[in-house]
Design a protein around this motif. Structure first.
Motif, PDB file in Angstrom:
ATOM      1  N   LEU A  38       0.851  -1.179   0.000  1.00  0.00           N
ATOM      2  CA  LEU A  38       0.000   0.000   0.000  1.00  0.00           C
ATOM      3  C   LEU A  38       0.895   1.239   0.000  1.00  0.00           C
ATOM      4  CD1 LEU A  38      -2.912   1.109   0.205  1.00  0.00           C
ATOM      5  CD2 LEU A  38      -2.617   1.100   2.694  1.00  0.00           C
ATOM      6  N   GLN A  39       0.581   2.178  -0.881  1.00  0.00           N
ATOM      7  CA  GLN A  39       1.387   3.383  -1.014  1.00  0.00           C
ATOM      8  C   GLN A  39       0.525   4.629  -0.847  1.00  0.00           C
ATOM      9  OE1 GLN A  39       3.135   2.686  -4.953  1.00  0.00           O
ATOM     10  NE2 GLN A  39       5.046   2.070  -3.962  1.00  0.00           N
ATOM     11  N   LYS A  40       1.173   5.694  -0.330  1.00  0.00           N
ATOM     12  CA  LYS A  40       0.499   6.981  -0.137  1.00  0.00           C
ATOM     13  C   LYS A  40       1.255   8.060  -0.908  1.00  0.00           C
ATOM     14  CE  LYS A  40      -1.151  10.193   3.420  1.00  0.00           C
ATOM     15  NZ  LYS A  40      -1.191  10.506   4.866  1.00  0.00           N
ATOM     16  N   LYS A  41       0.501   8.927  -1.550  1.00  0.00           N
ATOM     17  CA  LYS A  41       1.108   9.978  -2.359  1.00  0.00           C
ATOM     18  C   LYS A  41       1.572  11.133  -1.482  1.00  0.00           C
ATOM     19  CE  LYS A  41       0.362  12.183  -6.825  1.00  0.00           C
ATOM     20  NZ  LYS A  41      -0.624  12.419  -7.905  1.00  0.00           N
ATOM     21  N   SER A  42       2.794  11.589  -1.764  1.00  0.00           N
ATOM     22  CA  SER A  42       3.366  12.751  -1.085  1.00  0.00           C
ATOM     23  C   SER A  42       3.924  13.672  -2.153  1.00  0.00           C
ATOM     24  CB  SER A  42       4.454  12.327  -0.099  1.00  0.00           C
ATOM     25  OG  SER A  42       5.048  13.455   0.507  1.00  0.00           O
ATOM     26  N   PHE A  43       3.179  14.730  -2.477  1.00  0.00           N
ATOM     27  CA  PHE A  43       3.526  15.621  -3.576  1.00  0.00           C
ATOM     28  C   PHE A  43       3.621  14.799  -4.873  1.00  0.00           C
ATOM     29  CE2 PHE A  43       5.030  17.663   0.299  1.00  0.00           C
ATOM     30  CZ  PHE A  43       4.378  18.894   0.213  1.00  0.00           C
ATOM     31  N   LEU A  44       4.790  14.685  -5.473  1.00  0.00           N
ATOM     32  CA  LEU A  44       4.929  13.957  -6.729  1.00  0.00           C
ATOM     33  C   LEU A  44       5.323  12.498  -6.531  1.00  0.00           C
ATOM     34  CD1 LEU A  44       6.837  16.643  -8.841  1.00  0.00           C
ATOM     35  CD2 LEU A  44       4.393  16.155  -8.855  1.00  0.00           C
TER      36      LEU A  44
END
Length: 105
Positions: A38-44
């Motif tokens: 599972l991944q979370k977006k941080s800016f780009l």
């Protein structure tokens, strides 16, 4: 795909709980491994969520692997599924599949 017939990475969110599903089928595979993150977006950029990575290996033609992660904070999430399929000739195929992005507000 060379070995895989299908490969799916599916993310659904209810409240702050994510349900993560990875599925792959092959008519010729003798072993399938999936690494699910599972991944979370941080800016780009996309960052792996802590304690939200799972791995499973089966010695069959199909894999269907589901996990959940609770108490997520607001943001945009996706599921990355990396499948490694091996056939009877020892040939190996690696496929990376991403789910649709989901938002927790």
């Amino acid at each position: 795909y060379d070995i895989a017939t299908s490969a799916l990475s599916e993310l659904s969110i209810s409240g702050t709980i994510a349900s993560c599903r990875s599925y792959s089928y092959s008519s010729t595979a003798t072993k399938i491994k999936v690494e699910q993150t599972l991944q979370k977006k941080s800016f780009l950029f996309w960052n792996d969520v802590s304690n939200a990575a799972w791995t499973k290996t089966v010695n069959t033609r199909v894999i269907d692997f589901t996990n959940s992660k609770s108490n997520l904070s607001s943001g945009t999430y996706r599921l990355m599924s990396v499948f490694t399929l091996t056939n009877s000739n020892g040939e190996i195929e690696t496929i990376t599949v991403y789910s649709n992005e989901k938002i927790i507000s």
